[in-house]
Design a protein around this motif. Structure first.
Motif, PDB file in Angstrom:
ATOM      1  N   THR A  94       0.811  -1.213   0.000  1.00 18.75           N
ATOM      2  CA  THR A  94       0.000   0.000   0.000  1.00 18.75           C
ATOM      3  C   THR A  94       0.845   1.263   0.000  1.00 18.75           C
ATOM      4  OG1 THR A  94      -0.116  -0.052   2.425  1.00 18.75           O
ATOM      5  CG2 THR A  94      -1.909  -1.118   1.207  1.00 18.75           C
ATOM      6  N   ASN A 164      -4.200  -0.962  -5.422  1.00 18.31           N
ATOM      7  CA  ASN A 164      -3.661   0.056  -4.519  1.00 18.31           C
ATOM      8  C   ASN A 164      -3.056   1.176  -5.362  1.00 18.31           C
ATOM      9  OD1 ASN A 164      -4.214  -1.509  -2.157  1.00 18.31           O
ATOM     10  ND2 ASN A 164      -2.381  -2.724  -2.580  1.00 18.31           N
ATOM     11  N   SER A 191      -2.268   8.035  -0.704  1.00 17.67           N
ATOM     12  CA  SER A 191      -2.319   6.643  -1.139  1.00 17.67           C
ATOM     13  C   SER A 191      -3.671   6.075  -0.768  1.00 17.67           C
ATOM     14  CB  SER A 191      -1.194   5.815  -0.493  1.00 17.67           C
ATOM     15  OG  SER A 191      -1.375   5.773   0.921  1.00 17.67           O
ATOM     16  N   SER A 193      -6.840   2.945  -2.292  1.00 22.09           N
ATOM     17  CA  SER A 193      -7.229   1.893  -3.234  1.00 22.09           C
ATOM     18  C   SER A 193      -8.381   2.396  -4.089  1.00 22.09           C
ATOM     19  CB  SER A 193      -7.647   0.620  -2.498  1.00 22.09           C
ATOM     20  OG  SER A 193      -8.805   0.863  -1.703  1.00 22.09           O
ATOM     21  N   GLY A 204      -6.790   5.040   2.220  1.00 22.31           N
ATOM     22  CA  GLY A 204      -6.055   4.657   3.418  1.00 22.31           C
ATOM     23  C   GLY A 204      -6.599   5.296   4.676  1.00 22.31           C
TER      24      GLY A 204
END
Length: 422
Positions: A94, A164, A191, A193, A204
């Motif tokens: 991730t 991701n 970051s 998904s 996240g």
């Protein structure tokens, strides 16, 4: 007299409409979907998009269910030619290490370089060009008006629909190659998904955090930035009319009390967000917020300790009350804009919406000020023509005694004005 009775409820309704329109302007701003309304200059159309919660970035895409391919456009706004931008898929984790990136930046000759770069380490990477672990084709990039767009067609690893993602920006080093991006703030939160088939995105924990930041912003903008000024306007202008007594007092107290309650809830959400954002500190915004809470709380206790209007200390209480009240409103406006900057909001839509609210409040303040002073001067002239030579600055009962509400300062602060019969 009848005209005054008519004017006062109309003015009250007008203030209510002003408050409601300000509220709706901010809420509509929260509901607005930026990416879905964007039109590409190349007339390309994408069926899905996501407003990424950090770094003023957006992802647009078309997903072909038969081939598993994704045609995408990554938009990064508010960047200048001294920065690079990147969007990546991480097939194994991730974070940044192991990400497979699409990178773009402007060269010294003005052309745009777009290429792929596999990232093998989290620090010191120069985003060297190389092949990715999945198929990429038709990669290109454009730059105009502070907006970099990377176009590409990809086949997600393993034909997976959920991947991701990582997105980033950073400076161009002296050698003309990408340098190290910042290691704090939004640059370490960018970051999450995304599901290309359903369009669902998560950042996240960022989506939930962004929603709480928006709630924090709306609560504080409406309370400190709208309710309090409207309460001040109500107290300053409604009490010019005899028929506005004691309605102005109750409207003023209602607005200011509601502003304090909602503002405290917004302040508490800010403290919670701050405790969850390790390494991210908006020092000025935080300090002003604490000062506002303390001053507003002092106003509440000061209201409970208000001397009677004929008490010798009442004038000192009034001076204190006005100074603190106006300080709260000025600091509120400053801190609201500090908060908008902290939201890192795409297109600055929150800031523009609140600027519209402030302009509306300012315009209404000016015309109400002119209108009420016109009434004041007209009554002075009428009194002089009638031979009295003076104007009553209170509501009389015929025996030289004031009636109605306590006409001293009430609530969180407003300018003193004489009181006139309508």
């Amino acid at each position: 007299m009848a005209r005054g009775i008519i004017r006062t409820p109309l003015l009250g309704l007008y203030l209510y409409a002003l408050l409601l329109s300000s509220w709706m302007m901010l809420l509509s701003c929260n509901a607005q979907d930026n990416c879905s309304k964007y039109k590409f200059s190349s007339n390309q159309v994408f069926s899905s998009c996501s407003d990424l919660p950090y770094l003023n970035a957006f992802l647009h895409w078309n997903y072909d269910t038969s081939t598993g391919k994704v045609q995408l456009a990554y938009r990064h706004i508010s960047v200048d030619t001294s920065k690079w931008v990147a969007w990546a898929i991480n097939p194994t984790s991730t974070g940044m290490a192991g990400s497979q990136a699409l990178v773009a930046y402007q060269l010294s000759d003005g052309s745009i370089r777009a290429y792929t770069s596999p990232i093998t380490r989290t620090s010191g990477t120069t985003l060297a060009e190389g092949a990715l672990s999945f198929d990429v084709s038709d990669i290109s990039a454009t730059y105009a008006s502070g907006e970099m767009i990377i176009f590409a067609t990809i086949t997600p690893p393993g034909n997976s629909t959920t991947v991701n993602q990582v997105w980033q920006d950073g400076p161009i080093a002296s050698g003309g190659t990408p340098g190290q991006h910042p290691l704090s703030g939004s640059n370490v939160q960018s970051s999450g998904s995304i599901n290309f088939a359903s369009g669902l995105a998560a950042a996240g924990g960022g989506s939930s955090r962004t929603r709480r930041k928006n709630i924090h912003g709306v609560l504080n903008a409406v309370s400190w930035g709208v309710l309090m000024p409207v309460g001040v306007i109500a107290a300053r202008y409604l009490k010019v009319f005899k028929s506005g007594d004691p309605a102005w007092f109750y409207l003023h107290v209602t607005c200011q009390s509601s502003a304090y309650i909602v503002g405290v809830v917004g302040w508490a959400t800010g403290l919670k967000l701050g405790s969850e954002s390790k390494g991210i500190t908006y020092t000025t915004h935080r300090i002003i917020g604490i000062i506002l809470f303390c001053l507003a709380t002092l106003q509440v206790f000061a209201l409970l300790m208000r001397p009677n209007k004929d008490h010798k200390n009442r004038k000192y209480w009034n001076v204190y009350h006005h100074m603190v009240g106006y300080s709260v409103i000025i600091l509120s406006c400053i801190n609201i804009f500090k908060g908008f900057d902290a939201l890192n909001n795409p297109h600055k839509k929150w800031k523009r919406a609140y600027m519209g609210v402030l302009i509306s409040l300012g315009v209404n303040f000016l015309w109400l000020e002119a209108y009420t002073w016109f009434i004041v001067l007209k009554r002075q002239e009428s009194s002089q023509e009638g031979g009295t030579g003076k104007v009553s600055y209170g509501y009389g009962n015929g025996n030289g005694q004031e009636t109605g509400a306590d006409h001293g300062s009430n609530g969180f602060g407003y300018g003193s004005r004489p009181h006139y019969d309508a």
